[in-house]
Design an enzyme around this catalytic site. Sequence first.
Site, PDB file in Angstrom:
ATOM      1  N   ARG A 189     -35.458 -35.650  -5.302  1.00 30.65           N
ATOM      2  CA  ARG A 189     -34.741 -36.920  -5.456  1.00 30.65           C
ATOM      3  C   ARG A 189     -35.652 -37.920  -6.142  1.00 30.65           C
ATOM      4  O   ARG A 189     -36.871 -37.901  -5.943  1.00 30.65           O
ATOM      5  CB  ARG A 189     -34.318 -37.483  -4.081  1.00 30.65           C
ATOM      6  N   GLU A 218     -26.711 -41.558 -10.369  1.00 27.71           N
ATOM      7  CA  GLU A 218     -26.233 -40.554 -11.330  1.00 27.71           C
ATOM      8  C   GLU A 218     -24.762 -40.828 -11.598  1.00 27.71           C
ATOM      9  O   GLU A 218     -24.051 -41.194 -10.662  1.00 27.71           O
ATOM     10  CB  GLU A 218     -26.400 -39.146 -10.755  1.00 27.71           C
ATOM     11  N   HIS A 237     -29.060 -33.081 -13.130  1.00 25.66           N
ATOM     12  CA  HIS A 237     -28.878 -32.570 -11.758  1.00 25.66           C
ATOM     13  C   HIS A 237     -28.192 -31.195 -11.760  1.00 25.66           C
ATOM     14  O   HIS A 237     -27.143 -31.001 -11.155  1.00 25.66           O
ATOM     15  CB  HIS A 237     -28.053 -33.567 -10.927  1.00 25.66           C
TER      16      HIS A 237
HETATM   17  C1  OXD Z   1     -28.179 -31.656  -3.903  1.00 29.17           C
HETATM   18  C2  OXD Z   1     -27.280 -30.595  -4.330  1.00 29.17           C
HETATM   19  O1  OXD Z   1     -28.110 -32.101  -2.760  1.00 29.17           O
HETATM   20  O2  OXD Z   1     -27.279 -30.250  -5.534  1.00 29.17           O
HETATM   21  O3  OXD Z   1     -28.999 -32.070  -4.733  1.00 29.17           O
HETATM   22  O4  OXD Z   1     -26.558 -30.058  -3.472  1.00 29.17           O
END
Ligand code: OXD
Length: 261
Positions: A189, A218, A237
């Site tokens: 994170r 995001e 992500h």
């Molecule tokens: C997260 C996911 O929590 O991708 O980052 O599930």
Amino acid sequence: SMATTDILLTWNLPTLNLDKVAPNLKWIHCIGAGVEHLLPMDWLPDEIILTNNTGVHKDKAGVSGLMAVLMLCNRIPSIVTNQRERHYEQLYGSPIAGSTIVIVGTGGLGGATAKMLEPHGPYIIGVNRQGQPVDGCNKVVTVDKLDEVLPLADILYLALPVTPETRELINQQRLNLLKPSCGIVNIGRQSATDYEAICEMLKTNKLAGALLDVFTPEPIASNSYLWNVPNLIITPHVLADDAEKYIPTTLDLFMCNLENF
Ligand code: OXD
């Protein structure tokens, strides 16, 4: 359906007056690993169990970890920056073998990456709360030893969730302990580190490259300062999520927990 359900499988939910809206609810399974969007959990009645998707990400995270480390060892962030500028320069890379990789956070994501990297011969230093051994790591230290291991890193690999202890753990002062030839990966994170500081260091050659996969918020805004930072690869992500296996693996975990339930 909330009025009658016992179990909720979801990523997010309206939490207001949950005991009235869903009086039978006993278990919520969140289909993400991070549950910071549900914090603070003062809305969660004592009798309701909340579980997350721990473990579901590890195979993809391990492969992505290897990819990210290979990209940094082979100077791909700088090569991509040069390409954007139509600049041809031969930047040679080094093998993973013989490099020192510091993995901060050795849970599902960091642990899977250590295992995947091990056969390629790096020296891997894991950092976790208790200093407990991790498969694939040559050495594991506790968080209070961070300042001793950061100067050794050829690659700093961050795989931390949002908790009060991880917030700004890798702050400007700690980033300053890294070698200018060091590369950074963040798959956990954003809250664990200082992106403005990292970007400034990339611009001034105090860091060699970075691969950042996680952001707050995001998506990143189209006018964000991040887009034009040299030697930075932005991935949206995606590094720990498997396009084909995420849902089946999530359902396997859910079904296993359903039997336990
Ligand atoms: C997260 C996911 O929590 O991708 O980052 O599930």
